[in-house]
Scaffold this motif. Structure first.
Motif, PDB file in Angstrom:
ATOM      1  N   THR A   1      47.149  29.326  31.716  1.00 36.12           N
ATOM      2  CA  THR A   1      48.338  29.645  32.505  1.00 36.12           C
ATOM      3  C   THR A   1      48.865  31.015  32.130  1.00 36.12           C
ATOM      4  OG1 THR A   1      48.953  27.323  32.541  1.00 36.12           O
ATOM      5  CG2 THR A   1      50.674  28.869  33.073  1.00 36.12           C
ATOM      6  N   ASP A   2      49.355  31.730  33.118  1.00 37.22           N
ATOM      7  CA  ASP A   2      50.056  32.983  32.861  1.00 37.22           C
ATOM      8  C   ASP A   2      51.525  32.643  32.698  1.00 37.22           C
ATOM      9  OD1 ASP A   2      51.328  35.475  32.928  1.00 37.22           O
ATOM     10  OD2 ASP A   2      49.708  36.312  34.091  1.00 37.22           O
ATOM     11  N   GLN A   3      52.104  33.075  31.613  1.00 29.57           N
ATOM     12  CA  GLN A   3      53.494  32.743  31.308  1.00 29.57           C
ATOM     13  C   GLN A   3      54.489  33.557  32.134  1.00 29.57           C
ATOM     14  OE1 GLN A   3      54.380  30.141  28.989  1.00 29.57           O
ATOM     15  NE2 GLN A   3      52.278  29.816  29.621  1.00 29.57           N
TER      16      GLN A   3
ATOM     17  N   ASP B   1      47.634  37.675  32.730  1.00 35.14           N
ATOM     18  CA  ASP B   1      47.306  37.474  31.330  1.00 35.14           C
ATOM     19  C   ASP B   1      47.332  35.978  31.011  1.00 35.14           C
ATOM     20  OD1 ASP B   1      46.755  37.944  28.659  1.00 35.14           O
ATOM     21  OD2 ASP B   1      48.839  38.330  28.148  1.00 35.14           O
ATOM     22  N   LYS B   2      46.250  35.286  31.306  1.00 35.09           N
ATOM     23  CA  LYS B   2      46.209  33.835  31.120  1.00 35.09           C
ATOM     24  C   LYS B   2      45.992  33.471  29.654  1.00 35.09           C
ATOM     25  CE  LYS B   2      44.860  32.691  35.776  1.00 35.09           C
ATOM     26  NZ  LYS B   2      46.162  32.273  36.193  1.00 35.09           N
ATOM     27  N   LYS B   3      46.760  32.479  29.204  1.00 31.46           N
ATOM     28  CA  LYS B   3      46.678  31.992  27.830  1.00 31.46           C
ATOM     29  C   LYS B   3      46.527  30.473  27.876  1.00 31.46           C
ATOM     30  CE  LYS B   3      48.876  35.707  25.590  1.00 31.46           C
ATOM     31  NZ  LYS B   3      47.851  36.586  25.187  1.00 31.46           N
ATOM     32  N   PRO B   4      45.860  29.899  26.872  1.00 30.99           N
ATOM     33  CA  PRO B   4      45.740  28.444  26.832  1.00 30.99           C
ATOM     34  C   PRO B   4      47.065  27.797  26.420  1.00 30.99           C
ATOM     35  CG  PRO B   4      44.634  29.431  24.944  1.00 30.99           C
ATOM     36  CD  PRO B   4      45.109  30.552  25.807  1.00 30.99           C
ATOM     37  N   VAL B   5      47.482  26.826  27.203  1.00 28.37           N
ATOM     38  CA  VAL B   5      48.733  26.112  26.951  1.00 28.37           C
ATOM     39  C   VAL B   5      48.414  24.638  26.759  1.00 28.37           C
ATOM     40  CG1 VAL B   5      51.006  25.520  27.869  1.00 28.37           C
ATOM     41  CG2 VAL B   5      50.024  27.766  28.350  1.00 28.37           C
TER      42      VAL B   5
ATOM     43  N   ALA C   1      36.295  24.296  19.132  1.00 28.57           N
ATOM     44  CA  ALA C   1      35.155  24.072  20.027  1.00 28.57           C
ATOM     45  C   ALA C   1      35.049  25.170  21.090  1.00 28.57           C
ATOM     46  CB  ALA C   1      35.258  22.703  20.684  1.00 28.57           C
ATOM     47  N   PHE C   2      36.198  25.603  21.619  1.00 26.98           N
ATOM     48  CA  PHE C   2      36.183  26.634  22.653  1.00 26.98           C
ATOM     49  C   PHE C   2      36.519  28.012  22.108  1.00 26.98           C
ATOM     50  CE2 PHE C   2      37.020  22.828  25.362  1.00 26.98           C
ATOM     51  CZ  PHE C   2      35.804  22.859  26.028  1.00 26.98           C
ATOM     52  N   ASP C   3      36.725  28.100  20.794  1.00 21.34           N
ATOM     53  CA  ASP C   3      36.944  29.383  20.120  1.00 21.34           C
ATOM     54  C   ASP C   3      38.096  30.192  20.725  1.00 21.34           C
ATOM     55  OD1 ASP C   3      36.352  31.090  18.028  1.00 21.34           O
ATOM     56  OD2 ASP C   3      34.987  32.300  19.242  1.00 21.34           O
ATOM     57  N   MET C   4      39.180  29.505  21.076  1.00 24.28           N
ATOM     58  CA  MET C   4      40.370  30.187  21.596  1.00 24.28           C
ATOM     59  C   MET C   4      41.127  30.791  20.422  1.00 24.28           C
ATOM     60  SD  MET C   4      41.644  27.349  24.325  1.00 24.28           S
ATOM     61  CE  MET C   4      40.734  27.048  25.820  1.00 24.28           C
ATOM     62  N   PRO C   5      41.500  32.073  20.500  1.00 20.71           N
ATOM     63  CA  PRO C   5      42.162  32.707  19.363  1.00 20.71           C
ATOM     64  C   PRO C   5      43.587  32.208  19.124  1.00 20.71           C
ATOM     65  CG  PRO C   5      42.073  34.217  21.216  1.00 20.71           C
ATOM     66  CD  PRO C   5      41.276  33.004  21.601  1.00 20.71           C
ATOM     67  N   GLU C   6      44.218  31.686  20.149  1.00 21.77           N
ATOM     68  CA  GLU C   6      45.585  31.168  20.019  1.00 21.77           C
ATOM     69  C   GLU C   6      45.836  30.155  21.120  1.00 21.77           C
ATOM     70  OE1 GLU C   6      47.835  34.661  22.595  1.00 21.77           O
ATOM     71  OE2 GLU C   6      48.515  34.224  20.577  1.00 21.77           O
ATOM     72  N   MET C   7      46.895  29.391  20.951  1.00 23.36           N
ATOM     73  CA  MET C   7      47.282  28.415  21.949  1.00 23.36           C
ATOM     74  C   MET C   7      48.802  28.340  21.971  1.00 23.36           C
ATOM     75  SD  MET C   7      46.087  24.448  22.288  1.00 23.36           S
ATOM     76  CE  MET C   7      44.402  24.963  22.040  1.00 23.36           C
ATOM     77  N   ILE C   8      49.361  28.078  23.113  1.00 21.92           N
ATOM     78  CA  ILE C   8      50.804  27.975  23.292  1.00 21.92           C
ATOM     79  C   ILE C   8      51.152  26.503  23.524  1.00 21.92           C
ATOM     80  CG2 ILE C   8      52.750  28.621  24.766  1.00 21.92           C
ATOM     81  CD1 ILE C   8      51.095  31.156  25.494  1.00 21.92           C
ATOM     82  N   ALA C   9      52.249  26.065  22.957  1.00 25.16           N
ATOM     83  CA  ALA C   9      52.754  24.708  23.192  1.00 25.16           C
ATOM     84  C   ALA C   9      54.272  24.768  23.155  1.00 25.16           C
ATOM     85  CB  ALA C   9      52.240  23.742  22.135  1.00 25.16           C
TER      86      ALA C   9
END
Length: 86
Positions: free
Chosen positions: A15-17, A23-27, A56-64
């Motif tokens: 999602t783009d915040q 700029d999509k980031k994993p949420v 597993a997906f090697d995401m550098p960061e995640m938002i919650a």
């Protein structure tokens, strides 16, 4: 878990915040039925989804995040290593 009854779901959404941004980031998204709140299921589900995303997906960061009226969820996310940001 043992009964096979539906408890809720968890997922990672790209999602783009910002509205209209690219700029999509994993949420991390989690939705549990109320009868399963405050029993550790949210921590287990969030921990699992976070591990899948980061390792597993090697995401550098995640938002919650959590709703203001849910301080338990906020504390749980901090316990999983999420940090508050502006």
């Amino acid at each position: 878990k043992e009964t096979g009854k539906f408890m809720g779901r968890g997922w990672i959404q790209m999602t783009d915040q910002r509205a209209g941004g690219t700029d999509k980031k994993p949420v991390l998204r989690v939705a549990l039925l109320p009868e399963f709140w405050n029993d550790g299921y949210g921590s287990e589900l969030c921990g699992f989804c976070t591990a899948i995303g980061l390792y597993a997906f090697d995401m550098p960061e995640m938002i919650a995040g959590s709703l203001e009226h849910n301080p338990n969820a906020y504390r749980m996310l901090k316990g999983l290593g999420f940090q508050e940001r502006d």
